[in-house]
Design a protein around this motif. Structure first.
Motif, PDB file in Angstrom:
ATOM      1  N   ARG A   1       0.829  -1.203   0.000  1.00 11.71           N
ATOM      2  CA  ARG A   1       0.000   0.000   0.000  1.00 11.71           C
ATOM      3  C   ARG A   1       0.867   1.258   0.000  1.00 11.71           C
ATOM      4  O   ARG A   1       1.952   1.272   0.582  1.00 11.71           O
ATOM      5  CB  ARG A   1      -0.931   0.020   1.217  1.00 11.71           C
ATOM      6  CG  ARG A   1      -2.254  -0.688   0.969  1.00 11.71           C
ATOM      7  CD  ARG A   1      -3.218  -0.465   2.117  1.00 11.71           C
ATOM      8  NE  ARG A   1      -2.776  -1.143   3.336  1.00 11.71           N
ATOM      9  CZ  ARG A   1      -3.403  -1.032   4.489  1.00 11.71           C
ATOM     10  NH1 ARG A   1      -4.481  -0.263   4.602  1.00 11.71           N
ATOM     11  NH2 ARG A   1      -2.956  -1.696   5.555  1.00 11.71           N
ATOM     12  N   ASP A   2       0.360   2.302  -0.643  1.00  6.91           N
ATOM     13  CA  ASP A   2       1.090   3.555  -0.776  1.00  6.91           C
ATOM     14  C   ASP A   2       1.015   4.327   0.543  1.00  6.91           C
ATOM     15  O   ASP A   2      -0.051   4.811   0.933  1.00  6.91           O
ATOM     16  CB  ASP A   2       0.461   4.383  -1.898  1.00  6.91           C
ATOM     17  CG  ASP A   2       1.215   5.677  -2.150  1.00  6.91           C
ATOM     18  OD1 ASP A   2       2.267   5.890  -1.510  1.00  6.91           O
ATOM     19  OD2 ASP A   2       0.739   6.486  -2.966  1.00  6.91           O
ATOM     20  N   THR A   3       2.124   4.455   1.246  1.00 12.32           N
ATOM     21  CA  THR A   3       2.103   5.182   2.516  1.00 12.32           C
ATOM     22  C   THR A   3       2.365   6.677   2.340  1.00 12.32           C
ATOM     23  O   THR A   3       2.332   7.426   3.313  1.00 12.32           O
ATOM     24  CB  THR A   3       3.143   4.598   3.496  1.00 12.32           C
ATOM     25  OG1 THR A   3       4.441   4.670   2.924  1.00 12.32           O
ATOM     26  CG2 THR A   3       2.802   3.170   3.852  1.00 12.32           C
ATOM     27  N   LYS A   4       2.613   7.113   1.089  1.00 15.42           N
ATOM     28  CA  LYS A   4       2.671   8.555   0.825  1.00 15.42           C
ATOM     29  C   LYS A   4       1.270   9.139   0.758  1.00 15.42           C
ATOM     30  O   LYS A   4       1.066  10.334   0.995  1.00 15.42           O
ATOM     31  CB  LYS A   4       3.395   8.819  -0.500  1.00 15.42           C
ATOM     32  CG  LYS A   4       4.865   8.473  -0.511  1.00 15.42           C
ATOM     33  CD  LYS A   4       5.704   9.473   0.270  1.00 15.42           C
ATOM     34  CE  LYS A   4       5.833  10.801  -0.441  1.00 15.42           C
ATOM     35  NZ  LYS A   4       6.740  11.725   0.309  1.00 15.42           N
ATOM     36  N   ARG A   5       0.298   8.290   0.441  1.00 21.44           N
ATOM     37  CA  ARG A   5      -1.121   8.693   0.407  1.00 21.44           C
ATOM     38  C   ARG A   5      -1.927   7.585   1.094  1.00 21.44           C
ATOM     39  O   ARG A   5      -2.795   6.971   0.482  1.00 21.44           O
ATOM     40  CB  ARG A   5      -1.582   8.915  -1.033  1.00 21.44           C
ATOM     41  CG  ARG A   5      -0.962  10.136  -1.685  1.00 21.44           C
ATOM     42  CD  ARG A   5      -1.368  10.270  -3.139  1.00 21.44           C
ATOM     43  NE  ARG A   5      -0.777   9.182  -3.940  1.00 21.44           N
ATOM     44  CZ  ARG A   5       0.448   9.236  -4.453  1.00 21.44           C
ATOM     45  NH1 ARG A   5       1.209  10.278  -4.264  1.00 21.44           N
ATOM     46  NH2 ARG A   5       0.917   8.225  -5.157  1.00 21.44           N
ATOM     47  N   PHE A   6      -1.630   7.382   2.351  1.00 15.05           N
ATOM     48  CA  PHE A   6      -2.173   6.231   3.074  1.00 15.05           C
ATOM     49  C   PHE A   6      -3.650   6.428   3.401  1.00 15.05           C
ATOM     50  O   PHE A   6      -4.066   7.471   3.900  1.00 15.05           O
ATOM     51  CB  PHE A   6      -1.384   6.012   4.367  1.00 15.05           C
ATOM     52  CG  PHE A   6      -1.802   4.777   5.113  1.00 15.05           C
ATOM     53  CD1 PHE A   6      -1.437   3.519   4.670  1.00 15.05           C
ATOM     54  CD2 PHE A   6      -2.570   4.882   6.258  1.00 15.05           C
ATOM     55  CE1 PHE A   6      -1.825   2.376   5.355  1.00 15.05           C
ATOM     56  CE2 PHE A   6      -2.955   3.753   6.958  1.00 15.05           C
ATOM     57  CZ  PHE A   6      -2.587   2.491   6.502  1.00 15.05           C
ATOM     58  N   CYS A   7      -4.435   5.393   3.116  1.00 10.15           N
ATOM     59  CA  CYS A   7      -5.870   5.409   3.403  1.00 10.15           C
ATOM     60  C   CYS A   7      -6.261   4.104   4.090  1.00 10.15           C
ATOM     61  O   CYS A   7      -5.781   3.024   3.711  1.00 10.15           O
ATOM     62  CB  CYS A   7      -6.693   5.557   2.127  1.00 10.15           C
ATOM     63  SG  CYS A   7      -6.447   7.098   1.224  1.00 10.15           S
ATOM     64  N   THR A   8      -7.119   4.205   5.074  1.00  8.48           N
ATOM     65  CA  THR A   8      -7.691   3.023   5.707  1.00  8.48           C
ATOM     66  C   THR A   8      -8.933   3.429   6.485  1.00  8.48           C
ATOM     67  O   THR A   8      -9.030   4.567   6.958  1.00  8.48           O
ATOM     68  CB  THR A   8      -6.692   2.333   6.660  1.00  8.48           C
ATOM     69  OG1 THR A   8      -7.304   1.167   7.214  1.00  8.48           O
ATOM     70  CG2 THR A   8      -6.285   3.254   7.799  1.00  8.48           C
ATOM     71  N   GLU A   9      -9.875   2.518   6.592  1.00  7.94           N
ATOM     72  CA  GLU A   9     -11.058   2.743   7.420  1.00  7.94           C
ATOM     73  C   GLU A   9     -10.910   2.071   8.782  1.00  7.94           C
ATOM     74  O   GLU A   9     -11.802   2.171   9.619  1.00  7.94           O
ATOM     75  CB  GLU A   9     -12.315   2.205   6.713  1.00  7.94           C
ATOM     76  CG  GLU A   9     -12.736   3.009   5.496  1.00  7.94           C
ATOM     77  CD  GLU A   9     -13.120   4.439   5.864  1.00  7.94           C
ATOM     78  OE1 GLU A   9     -13.884   4.629   6.836  1.00  7.94           O
ATOM     79  OE2 GLU A   9     -12.633   5.380   5.196  1.00  7.94           O
ATOM     80  N   ASP A  10      -9.768   1.408   9.018  1.00  6.05           N
ATOM     81  CA  ASP A  10      -9.582   0.672  10.263  1.00  6.05           C
ATOM     82  C   ASP A  10      -8.095   0.669  10.617  1.00  6.05           C
ATOM     83  O   ASP A  10      -7.418  -0.346  10.519  1.00  6.05           O
ATOM     84  CB  ASP A  10     -10.112  -0.755  10.111  1.00  6.05           C
ATOM     85  CG  ASP A  10     -10.091  -1.531  11.422  1.00  6.05           C
ATOM     86  OD1 ASP A  10     -10.043  -0.891  12.483  1.00  6.05           O
ATOM     87  OD2 ASP A  10     -10.115  -2.776  11.365  1.00  6.05           O
ATOM     88  N   ALA A  11      -7.606   1.824  11.046  1.00  4.53           N
ATOM     89  CA  ALA A  11      -6.170   1.968  11.303  1.00  4.53           C
ATOM     90  C   ALA A  11      -5.741   1.151  12.510  1.00  4.53           C
ATOM     91  O   ALA A  11      -6.489   0.970  13.471  1.00  4.53           O
ATOM     92  CB  ALA A  11      -5.828   3.434  11.520  1.00  4.53           C
ATOM     93  N   SER A  12      -4.517   0.672  12.472  1.00  2.00           N
ATOM     94  CA  SER A  12      -3.915   0.010  13.627  1.00  2.00           C
ATOM     95  C   SER A  12      -3.419   1.071  14.601  1.00  2.00           C
ATOM     96  O   SER A  12      -3.454   2.276  14.311  1.00  2.00           O
ATOM     97  CB  SER A  12      -2.742  -0.861  13.177  1.00  2.00           C
ATOM     98  OG  SER A  12      -1.697  -0.033  12.679  1.00  2.00           O
ATOM     99  N   GLY A  13      -2.905   0.638  15.742  1.00  2.00           N
ATOM    100  CA  GLY A  13      -2.356   1.593  16.693  1.00  2.00           C
ATOM    101  C   GLY A  13      -1.210   2.389  16.113  1.00  2.00           C
ATOM    102  O   GLY A  13      -1.150   3.617  16.250  1.00  2.00           O
TER     103      GLY A  13
END
Length: 569
Positions: free
Chosen positions: A321-333
C-alpha cells in the motif's frame, strides 16, 4: 419592535389554546431595561426547548471598557457573567409548572476552562451584553399554560438580568471580582506571550494544584501536593498584576517525564494538555501555561485515515500500500499514531504531548534485542524515537513525553524530569550517564519530505446539502448526516459545546469551502477567518443557532475533519 406589554397581551390571548399557538410569540420585545428576543418556539412541550436571548445596551450595562476591549479580557468577562447568570437561573429552573420541559430555564454550564461561547457575548465596540438561553414554554399536556410563561418572562428572567448585567448595581466585592477576573486574564495572556520570549514550550507555577478531584470532576483535588519546580528548571515570569511568579519552565526541545507508577507523570502531562486554555481562579492551574498549538498524540485503533503521508514512519508495507497517500477505514495503533503526528504537523502544532500508556509500543520504540531478531529491512515502522530529535532540530517541533517502562528516549532527550510522589526532580545528568552505559543507543534519523497538499473533494452524500443533520453524542462523538465522527481520543476537547461548534464548522466547510481545489490548510484558514470576523453565529445561515456553541482550537478543527469518514479526499 414590539413592547413587553404586547407580549403579555398575546400570551394571555393564547392561554389554554393548542401548543402551536405559542408560535405567534416569536419576535423582539422591548422591556424597561433590556430587549427580549424569542428566536425559536418549540413544537410541543416535549420537544427541544425554545430559544430566547436577552440584550442589554452597553450604556445601561456600564461595565468598564477595559474589561472587554481586548479579546482575552472580553472572553473572561463573558465567562464571569455567564457563570453568574447561570447561578441565578438555577433558582428558578422548573419553578414554573407544566408537562415535559415546561419551566426549564437553561444556559451553558461552564467548566474549569475560560472559553469563548455563543451563550454570552460582550460587544467589544459598545459593551452591549447578549445572553442566550433555552426556555421550556409551559403547557398542561399540549394545552398552553401562558400564566406560567408570563411568570418566567416577566418575573424570573428580569430578576436574573438585574442581578447580572448592570455593573452599577454590583456591590464593592462584586466589582472587585470583575477587576480580578480582568487582571487574571491579562496575566495569563502575558504568561502565554512570555513562553515564546523565554524559549519555553510550557510553564508550571510553583504552588499549582495539578491532580483533579476524580475521574468525573475536573475540580482541584483537596489536600493534593502543591507543585514545586526543580531548582535547576526554575524560572521567573514577571506578570502585570501577579508580579514575579516562579515555576518550572520547560524549554523547547525534547523533554522526558519519568518516574514510578502513581507518582504523577500523567497528572503533569494532563495539566500541560489543558494548559492550552486559560483557567478560572481557584482551579489550581491558573498559571499552568502550554504553547497554544500543543497537541496530545495517541494511538487510535480503528479510526479512518484519508490520504495522509505517513512515510516518515511507515513504508514498504507487505501489501504494498502507498504510505505517501495512506488510506484506511480501520487503522492500527501504529498507523493511527503515525497519521496523528503528520496531521498535527499539518495543523501547525509546535509541541507534541505523548504518554506511552496511550501509545502504540511498536510505533514508539524497538529495542536492540528485537532488532537482532527482526531485522530493520523486515520492519516497515521507523519508530518515533528515531524521528523525535529531527522533529525539533529540523522543524522546531518540541516533544514532551511521559515514559515509565523504557529508557530508549534517554539518548535523545534534552532534559529528563523524574516525578517522585508528585514532586518533580531534574535527573538529566543521571539519565545520560546511565544511557551511556548501554552504548550508542538510538539512531536519530533526518526527516524526509512530507506532503500536506491534501484536497478534500466532497462528502459522500454530495457535500453541498445544507440540510445535513447534526447531533452531539456526549463528549465522545458527533453525528454528522449519516456519519458518526469519533472524537473521544481528541483529548484536548474541553467541552461538549466545542463538539457542537465543530459540527457547524464542518457543515459550513462542506457548503462553502470544500470544492476539490482547496487543500485542507486553506479550508481551515478560511473557517478561522470567517469566525474571527463574524463570530460562530455566522455559521448558522438557516437562522437556527443553538445557544450553546463554544470555539474550538485550530488543531481540533483539523482533527474533526480528519476523522469524518464521509469526507472524500
Amino acid at each position: 419592535m414590539k413592547s413587553a406589554e404586547d407580549l403579555r397581551q398575546f400570551l394571555r390571548s393564547v392561554d389554554r389554546k393548542g401548543y402551536p399557538a405559542y408560535k405567534g410569540a416569536k419576535g423582539v420585545y422591548q422591556f424597561p431595561d433590556f430587549t427580549l428576543s424569542i428566536d425559536h418556539v418549540q413544537g410541543d412541550p416535549f420537544a427541544s426547548p425554545s430559544r430566547v436571548s436577552i440584550r442589554v445596551e452597553g450604556k445601561k450595562a456600564c461595565f468598564p471598557a477595559e474589561s472587554y476591549h481586548l479579546s482575552h479580557k472580553r472572553v473572561a468577562l463573558q465567562d464571569l457573567l455567564l457563570r453568574k447568570f447561570a447561578a441565578k437561573v438555577e433558582r428558578y429552573n422548573f419553578k414554573a409548572r407544566g408537562s415535559g420541559k415546561s419551566g426549564l430555564i437553561a444556559v451553558s454550564r461552564c467548566g474549569q476552562e475560560i472559553l469563548e461561547r455563543t451563550a454570552c457575548v460582550a460587544d467589544p465596540e459598545d459593551g452591549d451584553i447578549l445572553i442566550r438561553m433555552e426556555v421550556g414554554f409551559p403547557a398542561n399536556g399540549r394545552t398552553i399554560n401562558s400564566g406560567e410563561l408570563i411568570k418566567i418572562l416577566f418575573e424570573f428572567l428580569p430578576e436574573c438580568v438585574a442581578g447580572t448585567c448592570f455593573y452599577k448595581t454590583y456591590p464593592a466585592a462584586e466589582r472587585e471580582k470583575v477587576k480580578k477576573v480582568s487582571e487574571l486574564a491579562e496575566d495569563q495572556e502575558e504568561a502565554r506571550r512570555l513562553l515564546s520570549a523565554m524559549g519555553l514550550t510550557a510553564f508550571v507555577a510553583n504552588g499549582s494544584i495539578l491532580p483533579r478531584e476524580s475521574g468525573v470532576s475536573d475540580r482541584p483535588m483537596a489536600k493534593a501536593v502543591p507543585f514545586t519546580s526543580p531548582s535547576s528548571m526554575e524560572v521567573v515570569m514577571k506578570l502585570p498584576h501577579a508580579g514575579a511568579i516562579k515555576g518550572m519552565g520547560i524549554p523547547r526541545g525534547v523533554t522526558l517525564i519519568v518516574g514510578g507508577g502513581y507518582h504523577g507523570k500523567s497528572t503533569l502531562l494532563s495539566a500541560l494538555e489543558s494548559g492550552v486554555y486559560n483557567h478560572i481562579a481557584g482551579d489550581g492551574r491558573e498559571y499552568v501555561v502550554t504553547e497554544a498549538s500543543a497537541v496530545k498524540l495517541r494511538a487510535e485503533d480503528g479510526r479512518s485515515v484519508k490520504n495522509v503521508d505517513i512515510s516518515l514512519f511507515i513504508k514498504n508495507l507487505p501489501d504494498r500500500r502507498d504510505t505517501k497517500r495512506f488510506c484506511t477505514e480501520d487503522a492500527s495503533g501504529s498507523t493511527s499514531q503515525a497519521a496523528g503526528v503528520v496531521e498535527a504537523m499539518e495543523s501547525g502544532a509546535k509541541t507534541f504531548l505523548v504518554d506511552e500508556d496511550t501509545s502504540a509500543t511498536n510505533f514508539m520504540i524497538r529495542d536492540e534485542l528485537m532488532q537482532m531478531v527482526v531485522h530493520r529491512d523486515q520492519e516497515p515502522i521507523t519508530p518515533f524515537v528515531e524521528r523525535v530529535r529531527a522533529l525539533y532540530d529540523e522543524q522546531g517541533i518540541s516533544t514532551i513525553l511521559v515514559a515509565g517502562s523504557s529508557g530508549a528516549y534517554f539518548h535523545v532527550a534534552d532534559r529528563v524530569i523524574q516525578m517522585d510522589c508528585y514532586v518533580p526532580k531534574e535527573v538529566t545528568k543521571e539519565a545520560k550517564e546511565a544511557a551511556a552505559g548501554f552504548g550508542e543507543g538510538v539512531q536519530s534519523l533526518k526527516l524526509t519530505t512530507v506532503s500536506f497538499e491534501r484536497v478534500p473533494k466532497r462528502f459522500k452524500s454530495g457535500g453541498r446539502d445544507e440540510r445535513f443533520k447534526m447531533k452531539v453524542l456526549g463528549r465522545d462523538s458527533l453525528q454528522f448526516d449519516r456519519d458518526v465522527v469519533e472524537l473521544r481520543f481528541v483529548e484536548q476537547i474541553a467541552d461538549t459545546e466545542q463538539i457542537a461548534a465543530l459540527g457547524y464548522l464542518l457543515k459550513y466547510a462542506g457548503t462553502h469551502f470544500i470544492d476539490g481545489r482547496r487543500n485542507l490548510i486553506q479550508i481551515v484558514d478560511l473557517l478561522e477567518k470567517k469566525v474571527a470576523a463574524e463570530g460562530l453565529a455566522a455559521l448558522a445561515e438557516d437562522g437556527y443557532l443553538p445557544v450553546n456553541l463554544c470555539m474550538p482550537r485550530r488543531q481540533e478543527i483539523f482533527a474533526c475533519i480528519n476523522r469524518c469518514r464521509s469526507l472524500m479526499f
